[in-house]
Structure formats: structure tokens, C-alpha cells
Write a protein that holds these residues in place. Structure first.
Motif, PDB file in Angstrom:
ATOM      1  N   CYS A 183       0.859  -1.191   0.000  1.00 39.94           N
ATOM      2  CA  CYS A 183       0.000   0.000   0.000  1.00 39.94           C
ATOM      3  C   CYS A 183       0.887   1.230   0.000  1.00 39.94           C
ATOM      4  N   GLU A 238      -6.715  15.235   4.752  1.00 38.00           N
ATOM      5  CA  GLU A 238      -7.919  14.408   4.630  1.00 38.00           C
ATOM      6  C   GLU A 238      -8.939  14.781   5.717  1.00 38.00           C
ATOM      7  N   ILE A 275     -10.884   6.288   5.307  1.00 36.91           N
ATOM      8  CA  ILE A 275      -9.711   5.660   4.685  1.00 36.91           C
ATOM      9  C   ILE A 275      -9.268   4.472   5.527  1.00 36.91           C
ATOM     10  N   SER A 325      -2.252  -0.922  -3.489  1.00 38.03           N
ATOM     11  CA  SER A 325      -3.346  -0.004  -3.161  1.00 38.03           C
ATOM     12  C   SER A 325      -2.750   1.362  -2.850  1.00 38.03           C
ATOM     13  N   TYR A 326      -3.571   2.401  -2.995  1.00 39.99           N
ATOM     14  CA  TYR A 326      -2.992   3.747  -2.871  1.00 39.99           C
ATOM     15  C   TYR A 326      -3.981   4.753  -2.302  1.00 39.99           C
ATOM     16  N   TYR A 327      -3.397   5.836  -1.788  1.00 42.16           N
ATOM     17  CA  TYR A 327      -4.162   7.013  -1.393  1.00 42.16           C
ATOM     18  C   TYR A 327      -3.336   8.252  -1.744  1.00 42.16           C
ATOM     19  N   ASN A 372      -2.640  10.645  -8.147  1.00 38.45           N
ATOM     20  CA  ASN A 372      -3.568  10.664  -9.275  1.00 38.45           C
ATOM     21  C   ASN A 372      -3.178   9.614 -10.306  1.00 38.45           C
ATOM     22  N   GLU A 373      -4.087   9.357 -11.220  1.00 37.09           N
ATOM     23  CA  GLU A 373      -3.904   8.281 -12.197  1.00 37.09           C
ATOM     24  C   GLU A 373      -2.677   8.517 -13.081  1.00 37.09           C
ATOM     25  N   PRO A 410      -7.502   1.865  -5.423  1.00 35.10           N
ATOM     26  CA  PRO A 410      -7.579   2.706  -4.224  1.00 35.10           C
ATOM     27  C   PRO A 410      -7.690   1.864  -2.951  1.00 35.10           C
ATOM     28  N   ILE A 411      -7.253   2.411  -1.842  1.00 37.37           N
ATOM     29  CA  ILE A 411      -7.446   1.755  -0.553  1.00 37.37           C
ATOM     30  C   ILE A 411      -8.932   1.448  -0.379  1.00 37.37           C
ATOM     31  N   LYS A 446     -10.384  -1.072  -1.997  1.00 37.92           N
ATOM     32  CA  LYS A 446     -10.860  -1.753  -3.208  1.00 37.92           C
ATOM     33  C   LYS A 446     -10.019  -2.981  -3.580  1.00 37.92           C
ATOM     34  N   THR A 447      -9.127  -3.391  -2.711  1.00 34.03           N
ATOM     35  CA  THR A 447      -8.219  -4.480  -3.091  1.00 34.03           C
ATOM     36  C   THR A 447      -8.949  -5.796  -3.325  1.00 34.03           C
TER      37      THR A 447
END
Length: 397
Positions: free
Chosen positions: A199, A209, A215, A344-346, A349-350, A370-371, A373-374
Motif C-alpha cells: 500500500c 484528509e 480511509i 493499493s494507494y491514497y 492521481n492516475e 484505491p485503498i 478496493k483491493t
């Protein structure tokens, strides 16, 4: 020793060879999956299991129609290979169902070996399949769920002889053992072996945030729901950003996660033993551990001075995380090997992530999500396009 979870059992599995494969995304299959979705949602037990309701949501006609659009521009006609023998992993209850859906949508007849452990989720889905059998007989004939123990090699051998594709989910030892069972000359294996996931969190973004608890909740679902045993569950957390922002972000993130763990997670004593054993082994193996941080045994954080190329060997489960701080993702590329599956990421951007993959071309990483959604299933898994892999293309010139 062979237990059928579906009502339709076969005195002779050889009769399956008389059933023709169909085109991909056959309308009757789409209807069947939509009915399956409704049957699962109508079962009050499904509300207790987020993974079951997520699967039911995946099977809806609207979602399947959306997936289908990607394959509508093909210049070739695509139909299933024939019989697929699915061997599901033992540690993820609903994986067998997604494997079955991939087999159906790609036009095949499916023998699915479910986990030998009696998961409630497996039974809920099997009951829903049985419920819609009478009104969907043609497709129901292409769905067989079986359960048997690992010591029944003769059953695996029989199904292997019959199948056109053998789809194996499991650890390296499981795959190597099953591969010893012979296939027909034109049959082949598709394997999904043990993987390692990470991650990445942009601390410069996370400090701003407004809802860090959401998250943390997504991360909890990625990890603790299956005791961090799923291939998609992250074990290594990479923090990118300034030292100040990383420190603040870590305090917030782990605090929010720990609240969830204390309220939701059922912890067993043996899990604490596994964690401390992993920590000691890692400490002995090299001089890369900076410190460890834990409020209790439900959440271990191990901070690293550097990243090792064999870092995937030092993983535990049930809330055991390695942490590393970096100024750029380029620094993690040398350790990424073919064992690495999901990132996974936070806070990225794409375009940034796409440029990282294009410029660094890491040896591993097949999914970037995204975090939270794994665990989401896709027809592209471990680098395979399942629809294309499980079907054959017929070219007409």
C-alpha cells in the motif's frame, strides 16, 4: 468422499463432454447471474457477510453489461474452451464464486472445487444457485460445485482428465502438486499463485484528509476481514512525503485503524505468537528494522531503515505491517518482483501512477487500486484477461 453442493449431481462426469460451450456473455448466462444476485440478496444470512453481498452486487445485469462492452469490438467470434476445472483457494471463502462467474461468462462448463472448510459464505451462495436451478436448467447444467479433502488425489485426477482448462488458485506447493495430474494434450493450466501486496500513501495529501476514518475503514476491509491472508491484502506500507507530514499522517491513520480493530476484530492468542515469531526471524536475518510500534497485539507496526529484495518472506497476518518512508516511488522499484500483485494507494492521481509504471516498468504489480478496493474482483486478474484466456477466438477471413 465427494460432496455435491449443487443439487444436480452426475453419475458420470463424462457426460459433461456432450455439453457445448457457448459464446462469451451469452444472454442466458447474464440472466442466470442476475437471478443469482437476486437470490443471494433475498437470503437474510447474506447481510452478515459483506463479501457475499459484494459478490451479489457484482452479478447484477447492469455490472455484467458494463464488463461486456470491453469485448464487443472483437473482430473474432469467441466461445468457451469447454470444461473448466476450478480449484479455489482455502482461505478466501467467496473466491470460488468469482472464478465460476469468469468461467460462465467466457462460455464454459464448470466443475468448481470449493474450500474444504465449511464457510457460511460458500453455503449461502450454493443455496442461491440451487434455488434458481429449476428456472435456469440449461445454465445450471454447466455449474457443479464439489467439496472433497486434499488427500483424494484420484478425484483431482479424474477432473483433470476431463477438463479443457484447469484453473488453480492457491499457494506454490498446491499448484506444483496439482500440476502432477495429467491433462489432455490441448488442455492447459491457468494458475494464480501466492502473491504479495503493498500500500502506498501520499502523506502530503493525507494530512489534509477531512475523513481519515473512512480511509482507515477501507484499509481495515483490505486487511483484517480475511486476517490479512488474501493475496490482495497489503503487508508493506510505503509513506511518501515530508518527514513532518508522514509523522502526522501515521499517527492519525493508525489511531483510526486501531479504533476499528478494537471494536470489530476477534483476535486469537496464536496470532500473537505468529507475529512475534515473524518479528524475531526478520530481526535475525538483517539489520533493516528501525523499531516496532504496537499498542497491543492486534496491530503491529515495524518500521524499516531500508527495503530488502526478499521482503515478501517476512510477512505475518492478522494486523502485522512493515512501514517505510520514501521521497519517491522510484526507490521501491528494486524490491518489486513477480510475487508482487496489488498496490493499493491514497493521494496519488492516475497520471502519476501510470507514469510510474511506464517509466519504472517494475517486474511485478498487476493491479493498482484505491485503498478499500483491493478485494474487488475484475475480469483482469494477475495480468490475465480471464474472458480471453478462458475462451478461444475463431477467425473468419
Amino acid at each position: 468422499n465427494l460432496n455435491f453442493l449443487t443439487k444436480k449431481s452426475y453419475k458420470s462426469f463424462d457426460s459433461l463432454q456432450s455439453i457445448n460451450a457457448s459464446q462469451i456473455f451469452d444472454k442466458k448466462v447474464v440472466n442466470y447471474l442476475n437471478e443469482l444476485s437476486k437470490a443471494i440478496f433475498s437470503d437474510s444470512r447474506s447481510k452478515q457477510y459483506p463479501d457475499v453481498t459484494t459478490f451479489a452486487f457484482f452479478c447484477r445485469r447492469a455490472n455484467i453489461t458494463s464488463i461486456k462492452k470491453k469485448y464487443e469490438d472483437s473482430s473474432c467470434t469467441m466461445i468457451g474452451h469447454g470444461i473448466i476445472f476450478h480449484i479455489a483457494p482455502s482461505n478466501v471463502p467467496v473466491n470460488f464464486a468469482y472464478s465460476l462467474v469468469a468461467g460462465l461468462l467466457s462460455g464454459n462448463i464448470n466443475i468448481v472445487r470449493v474450500p474444504s472448510k465449511n464457510f457460511d459464505q460458500v453455503q449461502i451462495i450454493a443455496d442461491a444457485i440451487n434455488k434458481i436451478e429449476k428456472t435456469n436448467k440449461e445454465i445450471a447444467n454447466k455449474v457443479i460445485l464439489v467439496r472433497y479433502s486434499n488427500d483424494n488425489a484420484s478425484i483431482t485426477n479424474k477432473f483433470s482428465e476431463l477438463c479443457n482448462v484447469r484453473l488453480i488458485w492457491g499457494g506454490d506447493n498446491t499448484i506444483n502438486s496439482i500440476r502432477k495430474e495429467p491433462l489432455q494434450p490441448r488442455s492447459f493450466d491457468v494458475t494464480f499463485s501466492d502473491r504479495y501486496s503493498i500500500c502506498i500513501i501520499n502523506a502530503d495529501e493525507f494530512v489534509n484528509e477531512l475523513n481519515p476514518s473512512s480511509i482507515a475503514a477501507g484499509f481495515y476491509n483490505d486487511t483484517y476481514l480475511f486476517d490479512q491472508n488474501a493475496c490482495t491484502s497489503p503487508h508493506l506500507i510505503i509513506w511518501q512525503g515530508s518527514k513532518k507530514n508522514v509523522k502526522v499522517s501515521q499517527q492519525t491513520f493508525w489511531s483510526e485503524l486501531h479504533k476499528l480493530v478494537k471494536n470489530r476484530y476477534k483476535f486469537q492468542t496464536i496470532q500473537a505468537v505468529d507475529k512475534i515469531t515473524t518479528f524475531y526471524n526478520h530481526s535475525i536475518a538483517g539489520n533493516v528494522i528501525k523499531n516496532s510500534n504496537r499498542n497491543d497485539n492486534t496491530l503491529w507496526r515495524v518500521t524499516l531503515n531500508s527495503l530488502e529484495k526478499n521482503i515478501e518472506k517476512f510477512r505475518s497476518n492478522s494486523g502485522y505491517f512493515l512501514e517505510y518512508q520514501t521521497s519517491t516511488l522510484k526507490n521501491i522499484t528494486p524490491i518489486i518482483n513477480k510475487k508482487f500483485q496489488t498496490m493499493s494507494y491514497y493521494g496519488f492521481n492516475e497520471d502519476y501512477l501510470l507514469n510510474y509504471i511506464k517509466n519504472e516498468t517494475p517486474k511485478g504489480i498487476d493491479r493498482i487500486v484505491p485503498i478499500g478496493k483491493t478485494m474487488d474482483f475484475s475480469m483482469i486478474w494477475d495480468g490475465y484477461d480471464l474472458i480471453e484466456t478462458l475462451s478461444r477466438k475463431i477467425e473468419i477471413i
